[in-house]
Enzyme design. Structure first.
Site, mmCIF file in Angstrom:
data_model
loop_
_atom_site.group_PDB
_atom_site.id
_atom_site.type_symbol
_atom_site.label_atom_id
_atom_site.label_comp_id
_atom_site.label_asym_id
_atom_site.label_seq_id
_atom_site.Cartn_x
_atom_site.Cartn_y
_atom_site.Cartn_z
ATOM 1 N N HIS A 135 0.849 -1.193 0.000
ATOM 2 C CA HIS A 135 0.000 0.000 0.000
ATOM 3 C C HIS A 135 0.881 1.238 0.000
ATOM 4 C CE1 HIS A 135 -3.503 -2.504 1.794
ATOM 5 N NE2 HIS A 135 -3.641 -2.363 0.485
ATOM 6 N N GLU A 177 1.721 3.376 3.053
ATOM 7 C CA GLU A 177 2.350 2.593 4.117
ATOM 8 C C GLU A 177 3.839 2.396 3.811
ATOM 9 O OE1 GLU A 177 -0.133 -0.887 4.615
ATOM 10 O OE2 GLU A 177 -1.953 0.331 4.687
ATOM 11 N N ASP A 224 -5.804 -6.319 -2.748
ATOM 12 C CA ASP A 224 -7.117 -6.891 -3.042
ATOM 13 C C ASP A 224 -7.100 -7.566 -4.414
ATOM 14 O OD1 ASP A 224 -8.324 -6.086 -0.689
ATOM 15 O OD2 ASP A 224 -9.052 -4.190 -1.516
ATOM 16 N N HIS A 259 2.649 -4.102 6.739
ATOM 17 C CA HIS A 259 1.751 -2.986 6.456
ATOM 18 C C HIS A 259 1.769 -2.040 7.652
ATOM 19 C CE1 HIS A 259 -0.609 -4.697 2.920
ATOM 20 N NE2 HIS A 259 0.127 -5.731 3.300
ATOM 21 N N TYR A 275 -10.775 -10.578 2.267
ATOM 22 C CA TYR A 275 -10.336 -11.589 1.305
ATOM 23 C C TYR A 275 -9.387 -10.952 0.290
ATOM 24 C CZ TYR A 275 -14.709 -13.527 3.154
ATOM 25 O OH TYR A 275 -15.706 -13.957 3.985
ATOM 26 N N GLU A 323 0.840 -5.451 10.928
ATOM 27 C CA GLU A 323 0.462 -4.037 10.884
ATOM 28 C C GLU A 323 1.324 -3.251 11.872
ATOM 29 O OE1 GLU A 323 -1.601 -2.729 8.795
ATOM 30 O OE2 GLU A 323 -2.934 -4.331 8.095
#
Length: 396
Positions: free
Chosen positions: A162, A165, A255, A307, A347, A366
């Site tokens: 991401h 991030e 995703d 992340h 998912y 995270e």
């Protein structure tokens, strides 16, 4: 650092002279057949650089070696043909210096170009570190993979899936830098000897999965007018891209994987934008394809995707994870203080797909807490928290 073979030299002798593992010298010189060294052949010694020294009045080789705690033979190895008994005032000689400091400065807005420069610097200093390109981003930035170690257990870390991030990238590369320092200086990290980890494990690192997105968050939209206008439109008319997670196509790369992708797609955005749009189909984006191809090629024993934020570790997917996953996540939690959570209720993520298709341990870690992008002022705290996880994934 390069030296040139003299009559009677051996790699074992170099290991003794420079006080560095023979294994690391062998792995830095994969093109060399150790029993058949040739006089004049170039050999790479990892963990050293060469500095220049100008001879002054009264200098002697003994003084030079004593003041720098370097064996005389080490200086002779980097100065072919030098006669230590005939030093001349003003003469320049080469001095080998052991690297004891970090080469990566992670406490800055860590763009793609900075990362690539740091990777080149690390490979030059530590040639047993290997690099290859696993694919290209939408804007044709190379996506590098780094490999370190020669063990049979294959472990993978990645960062910056991401865009906002991006702090995960310098965090990962700082760990790699510290690992390299410990190996070449025969020191420990949190009391752990690193050479056994190197021999037992092959560590794969993709430090920046989403280079276009990272640059967009840090530097703003590119100069190309068509692309710039499109991105601003997808970003609700704003030129502030600090909330942007997706790649440059407006697709959320985490995703993108075929692990119940349809369910995730059904409940998320249907159009490109800063986050949560999974694309028109799984693995439509070149960055996601590169990660999928790499994972199939390497046959990892476990994967960790880093992340931000939340100080939690997601470790399950649809009850398909093996019992080993819970053992590992409990150790990760113990050494970091992060909370283990079996499922995020989502998912199509990279670790979801890995667990589903390989039935091996996969984790989404995270880092830190707050609003993305996390401020660089959190760098030290985050690094100390996650350092135990980096190590545990290797020793467990």
């Amino acid at each position: 650092m390069d030296i040139f073979v003299r009559p009677g030299d051996s790699l074992w002798r170099y290991s003794e002279v420079f006080n560095i593992s023979l294994q690391l010298i062998l792995d830095s010189n994969r093109h060399i057949n150790p029993p058949f060294l040739r006089v004049g052949q170039r050999v790479k010694i990892p963990g050293f650089i060469i500095t220049n020294y100008q001879i002054k009045q009264g200098d002697s080789f003994w003084q030079i070696t004593q003041s720098r705690n370097i064996p005389l033979v080490a200086i002779l190895l980097v100065n072919p043909g030098l006669n230590p008994n005939q030093l001349q005032i003003g003469q320049i000689i080469h001095i080998p210096v052991r690297i004891t400091w970090r080469l990566v400065d992670g406490k800055q807005n860590y763009t793609y170009d900075i990362m690539m420069k740091d990777i080149r610097t690390l490979i030059d200093a530590y040639p047993f570190l290997q690099s290859s390109t696993i694919g290209y981003s939408v804007l044709e930035h190379e996506i590098p993979e780094l490999l370190i170690g020669n063990g049979t257990k294959r472990v993978h870390y990645n960062g910056s899936f991401h865009a906002n991030e991006w702090i995960t990238t310098p965090i990962i590369l700082t760990f790699l830098n510290d690992y390299l320092l410990a190996l070449t200086n025969q020191s420990t990290i949190r009391g752990l000897s690193t050479l056994p980890l190197y021999r037992q494990t092959t560590l794969s690192i993709v430090p920046m999965v989403n280079p276009d997105g990272v640059n967009l968050v840090i530097q703003g939209p590119p100069n190309d007018e068509v692309l710039r206008n499109q991105l601003i439109r997808w970003n609700s008319g704003s030129t502030n891209f600090s909330g942007w997670k997706a790649n440059i196509h407006g697709v959320d790369l985490n995703d993108q994987f075929p692990a119940k992708w349809e369910l995730e797609s059904a409940r998320n955005s249907k159009t490109p934008g800063p986050r949560d749009y999974g694309g028109e189909r799984p693995l439509s984006e070149p960055e996601a394809i590169a990660m999928a191809d790499l994972t199939k090629k390497r046959n990892f024993a476990r994967v960790l995707a880093f992340h931000t934020q939340g100080k939690v570790i997601y470790w399950g997917f649809e009850n398909l994870e093996p019992p080993e996953s819970e053992v590992l996540v409990n150790e990760f939690s113990r050494v970091s203080g992060y909370e283990p959570i079996n499922s995020a209720g989502s998912y199509a993520g990279y670790k979801d797909w890995f667990i589903q298709d390989w039935r091996r341990p996969g984790f989404t870690v995270e880092l830190g807490s707050g609003t993305n992008p996390l401020p660089i002022s959190q760098f030290n705290d985050i690094y100390e928290e996650v350092l135990g996880i980096f190590l545990a994934a290797l020793y467990m």
